[in-house]
Motif scaffolding. Structure first.
Motif, short mmCIF file in Angstrom:
data_model
loop_
_atom_site.label_atom_id
_atom_site.label_comp_id
_atom_site.label_asym_id
_atom_site.label_seq_id
_atom_site.Cartn_x
_atom_site.Cartn_y
_atom_site.Cartn_z
N MET A 67 -12.70 35.32 1.03
CA MET A 67 -11.74 34.60 1.86
C MET A 67 -10.32 35.09 1.59
O MET A 67 -9.52 35.24 2.52
CB MET A 67 -11.84 33.09 1.64
N ARG A 68 -10.00 35.32 0.33
CA ARG A 68 -8.66 35.83 0.00
C ARG A 68 -8.42 37.18 0.66
O ARG A 68 -7.34 37.45 1.18
CB ARG A 68 -8.49 35.95 -1.51
N CYS A 69 -9.42 38.03 0.62
CA CYS A 69 -9.31 39.35 1.24
C CYS A 69 -9.09 39.21 2.75
O CYS A 69 -8.22 39.87 3.33
CB CYS A 69 -10.56 40.16 0.95
N LEU A 70 -9.87 38.33 3.38
CA LEU A 70 -9.73 38.11 4.82
C LEU A 70 -8.36 37.53 5.16
O LEU A 70 -7.74 37.95 6.14
CB LEU A 70 -10.83 37.18 5.33
N VAL A 71 -7.89 36.60 4.37
CA VAL A 71 -6.57 36.01 4.62
C VAL A 71 -5.48 37.07 4.47
O VAL A 71 -4.53 37.12 5.26
CB VAL A 71 -6.31 34.80 3.69
N ASN A 72 -5.63 37.94 3.49
CA ASN A 72 -4.67 39.02 3.31
C ASN A 72 -4.65 39.95 4.53
O ASN A 72 -3.58 40.30 5.05
CB ASN A 72 -5.00 39.80 2.04
N GLU A 73 -5.83 40.33 5.02
CA GLU A 73 -5.92 41.19 6.19
C GLU A 73 -5.40 40.48 7.44
O GLU A 73 -4.70 41.07 8.26
CB GLU A 73 -7.36 41.64 6.41
N LEU A 74 -5.72 39.19 7.56
CA LEU A 74 -5.27 38.41 8.71
C LEU A 74 -3.76 38.24 8.71
O LEU A 74 -3.12 38.27 9.77
CB LEU A 74 -5.96 37.05 8.70
N THR A 75 -3.17 38.12 7.53
CA THR A 75 -1.72 38.03 7.41
C THR A 75 -1.06 39.30 7.95
O THR A 75 -0.08 39.24 8.70
CB THR A 75 -1.29 37.78 5.96
N GLY A 76 -1.60 40.44 7.59
CA GLY A 76 -1.06 41.72 8.10
C GLY A 76 -1.23 41.82 9.60
O GLY A 76 -0.31 42.26 10.31
N ALA A 77 -2.38 41.39 10.11
CA ALA A 77 -2.61 41.44 11.55
C ALA A 77 -1.67 40.49 12.29
O ALA A 77 -1.14 40.84 13.35
CB ALA A 77 -4.07 41.09 11.87
#
Length: 102
Positions: A67-77
């Motif tokens: 989830m942390r990884c996804l949130v990090n990627e989603l933040t960039g997007a």
């Protein structure tokens, strides 16, 4: 060349994460088309990430690290999409003065 209030905010940053702008009178020029292509790619990535995050939220076995990884990627997007929206909103406002009143 375009006037300073008609500069296009490009979908990438310069050194120090500073915004990059394009000044051109050719919306079909190489740099304009490159920016359009990158924006399309960024929007596609954001769409795919939204789907992935939705699936991860529905999956009770998704780990905290995932989830942390996804949130990090989603933040960039989201940062990319916000930049695109800002750029397109600015271009729209400068292209038709009547639209800036809305």
């Amino acid at each position: 060349m375009t006037t300073p209030n008609e500069l296009r905010l490009l979908p990438w940053s310069g050194p120090g994460d500073k915004p990059c702008y394009l000044s051109t009178d050719d919306p079909d020029g190489y740099m304009s088309r490159l920016a359009d292509s990158i924006e399309a790619s960024q929007l596609g990535t954001a769409s795919e990430l939204l789907e992935e995050v939705s699936e991860a939220l529905d999956d009770k076995d998704t780990s905290l690290d995932e989830m942390r990884c996804l949130v990090n990627e989603l933040t960039g997007a989201l940062r990319d999409v916000f930049r695109i929206a800002t750029s397109r909103g600015h271009l729209r406002a400068t292209s038709d003065p009547r639209e800036s009143a809305y």
